[in-house]
Structure formats: structure tokens, C-alpha cells
Write an enzyme that holds these catalytic residues in place. Structure first.
Site, mmCIF file in Angstrom:
data_model
loop_
_atom_site.group_PDB
_atom_site.id
_atom_site.type_symbol
_atom_site.label_atom_id
_atom_site.label_comp_id
_atom_site.label_asym_id
_atom_site.label_seq_id
_atom_site.Cartn_x
_atom_site.Cartn_y
_atom_site.Cartn_z
ATOM 1 C CG ASP A 49 3.740 -6.709 -8.938
ATOM 2 O OD1 ASP A 49 2.710 -5.999 -9.039
ATOM 3 O OD2 ASP A 49 4.883 -6.270 -9.156
ATOM 4 C CG ASP A 88 1.962 -7.405 -12.527
ATOM 5 O OD1 ASP A 88 2.201 -6.787 -13.585
ATOM 6 O OD2 ASP A 88 1.273 -6.942 -11.601
ATOM 7 C CE LYS A 118 -0.104 -5.048 -14.626
ATOM 8 N NZ LYS A 118 0.945 -4.364 -13.848
ATOM 9 C CD GLU A 120 5.252 -1.850 -11.742
ATOM 10 O OE1 GLU A 120 6.157 -1.063 -11.360
ATOM 11 O OE2 GLU A 120 4.485 -2.443 -10.966
ATOM 12 C CD GLU A 183 -0.985 1.753 -10.195
ATOM 13 O OE1 GLU A 183 -0.473 0.783 -10.801
ATOM 14 O OE2 GLU A 183 -1.128 1.772 -8.958
HETATM 15 O O1 KIV Z 1 -0.318 -5.498 -9.450
HETATM 16 C C1 KIV Z 1 -1.437 -5.061 -9.767
HETATM 17 O O2 KIV Z 1 -2.484 -5.464 -9.216
HETATM 18 C C2 KIV Z 1 -1.501 -4.042 -10.807
HETATM 19 C C3 KIV Z 1 -2.809 -3.367 -11.043
HETATM 20 C C4 KIV Z 1 -3.104 -2.438 -9.931
HETATM 21 C C5 KIV Z 1 -2.876 -2.703 -12.366
HETATM 22 O O3 KIV Z 1 -0.529 -3.757 -11.425
#
Ligand code: KIV
Length: 267
Positions: A49, A88, A118, A120, A183
């Protein structure tokens, strides 16, 4: 980096941890960048994202919508032949209840050829990670600096709370995450988590002891109107200068009557 032509699946990706070689991941957001990243041998491509910032030019990732992720993920996953494609879940697509989260994550698997999502979050997302995994949706977790929490954090800061990071790492693994992004956390803590977990850790600003590394495509290539890059990134090319020089050469040729030439002209 991958050495065969077979596409990496989630179980094969997870087994890379015990293979003893570092896992290489990069973000990509469109067909040509994803094809180039894949053919160069990356093990994983993340449709991050971060596209809200590096592609859309916004200040945060917060405005990114699920439709936009699907739009980019469809192009990326169509371009990729070997790497694992992870997408994401953007802000407020997984915090409004399990059913909504499964529906949004499920759309990514139904409407694109990506293999995983993915999200968070740590302990507080453990139940959701389990529910997604039970629904057949593989989850890569994301700990440490969580850009979607920028308003709570008051900025993008290194997460140094070792106890919290260890508890979060244990929780996401126990709930079924197949890998975890770390991160902007201290290198020593990232090393400790990497030795403690059986799932791969993918670091960004987390030192050299993680099982793999990920960078944002635009940071690695210097493909940005802004000359600055984050401390955790390394610039391997200067596309901004290359593109600027090419466009100036084109403009000079147009203005001097050198373009189009006979080879570009139809009789
Ligand atoms: O959104 C993204 O690109 C990320 C990476 C930096 C791990 O979450």
C-alpha cells in the site's frame, strides 16, 4: 533469489527459511516493473500500500482503497511467473470485523492471481490472522513500524519495545501467519525474533540478521521526484537522472528538427 522456473507457493516460500539463503523481496505496482523484478530473480513481490505514496504521491498510505490494490495486484500478478505475489490489505479493510476482512482479502485472491495478503498488526490481529488462514487466505504479518498507524504514532518512528515485538512475533506465528515483515526495529531484536520463529522474517530497516530483505522499488531505483530516500534503503540506480536526461534529449531533438528522423517516418 529463485533458480528455477516454477512459481513459488506459500509453503515453498516458508521453507526458504531453512534453506540457508536470504530471501529477496521487492515491491512492484504495475506490469512492466513486476515482470522486471520477477525476471531478475526476486523470491517475492509485494504489491504494497506504499503505492499510495510512491505511485499516487500522497503523504501517507491511509487513503488507499481495496479497489486500487486489486487494480495494481491484477497487473502485477499477471506479469509474475516465479515469485510469490503478496498484496497489502489497506487501512480499514481488515479492522471492521472478520467477515469484512475475509471478504476484502478474498477479493484479492479471487480477482487477481496473487497468492497471499499482508496486514499490519501483532497480537491484536491474531484472531483475524487465524480466521483468514482458516478461510484459506495465507497471511504475511507486519510488525514494528506500521505506516497505517502514522496518526497514532505522530510520524514514522523506529519501534524499540522489545517485549512488545517478541510478544507480537509469537502471536502472529501462533495464529498461522506464514511469514512476517519487520519494519524499522533494532537489528538485535530482529535477530532475536528471527532465531525464535520458525516462519521467515523479512526485514526493512531491521538489520542483516532477518531471513530476507524487502525494499520499495522506487527507493532502490531512485525513481522519485524527491532526491531523499529513507535511511533503511539503498539506491542502486538513479532513474530520476536517467529519465530526466532522456526527456531533455528528446526535447532537444524535437526542437532542433532531429526527431522524427527518416527511420521514424512513413512514405
Ligand atoms: O507497503 C509496503 O510497501 C510495505 C513494505 C515497505 C514492507 O509494507
Amino acid at each position: 533469489m529463485t533458480d528455477g522456473s516454477e512459481q513459488l507457493t506459500v509453503p515453498k516460500f516458508a521453507r526458504l527459511k531453512s534453506s540457508g539463503r536470504k530471501i529477496v523481496m521487492l515491491t512492484a505496482y504495475d506490469y512492466p516493473s513486476a515482470a522486471i523484478v520477477d525476471r531478475a530473480g526476486a523470491d517475492g513481490v509485494l504489491v504494497g500500500d506504499s503505492l499510495g505514496m510512491v505511485v499516487q504521491g500522497k503523504n501517507t498510505t491511509l487513503p488507499v482503497a481495496i479497489e486500487q490494490m486489486i487494480y495494481h495486484a491484477e497487473m502485477v500478478s499477471r506479469a509474475v511467473r516465479r515469485a510469490l505475489v503478496v498484496v497489502d490489505l489497506p487501512f480499514l479493510t481488515f479492522q471492521l470485523g472478520k467477515a469484512r476482512a475475509i471478504e476484502n482479502a478474498g477479493r484479492i485472491l479471487k480477482e487477481t492471481a496473487a497468492q497471499a495478503v499482508k496486514l499490519e498488526g501483532g497480537k491484536e490481529q491474531a484472531d483475524l490472522i487465524a480466521a483468514l488462514s482458516d478461510a484459506g487466505i495465507p497471511v504475511m504479518a507486519h510488525l514494528g513500524l506500521r505506516p497505517q498507524s502514522v496518526r497514532m504514532l505522530g510520524g514514522y518512528r523506529v519501534e524499540r519495545d522489545r517485549e512488545r515485538l517478541l510478544a507480537d512475533a509469537d502471536a502472529v506465528q501462533a495464529s498461522g501467519a506464514f511469514a512476517v515483515v519487520l519494519e524499522c526495529i533494532p537489528a538485535a531484536v530482529a535477530g532475536e525474533i528471527t532465531r525464535r520463529l520458525t516462519i521467515p522474517t523479512i526485514g526493512i530497516g531491521a538489520g542483516g540478521e532477518t531471513d530476507g530483505q524487502i525494499l520499495v522499488y522506487h527507493d532502490l531505483l531512485g525513481y522519485s521526484p524527491d532526491e531523499r530516500i529513507p535511511k533503511h534503503a539503498r539506491r542502486y540506480a538513479d532513474l530520476r537522472s536517467i529519465i530526466t536526461d532522456a526527456i531533455r534529449s528528446y526535447a532537444g531533438d524535437v526542437q532542433a528538427g532531429r526527431f522524427p528522423g527518416p527511420e521514424n517516418t512513413f512514405s
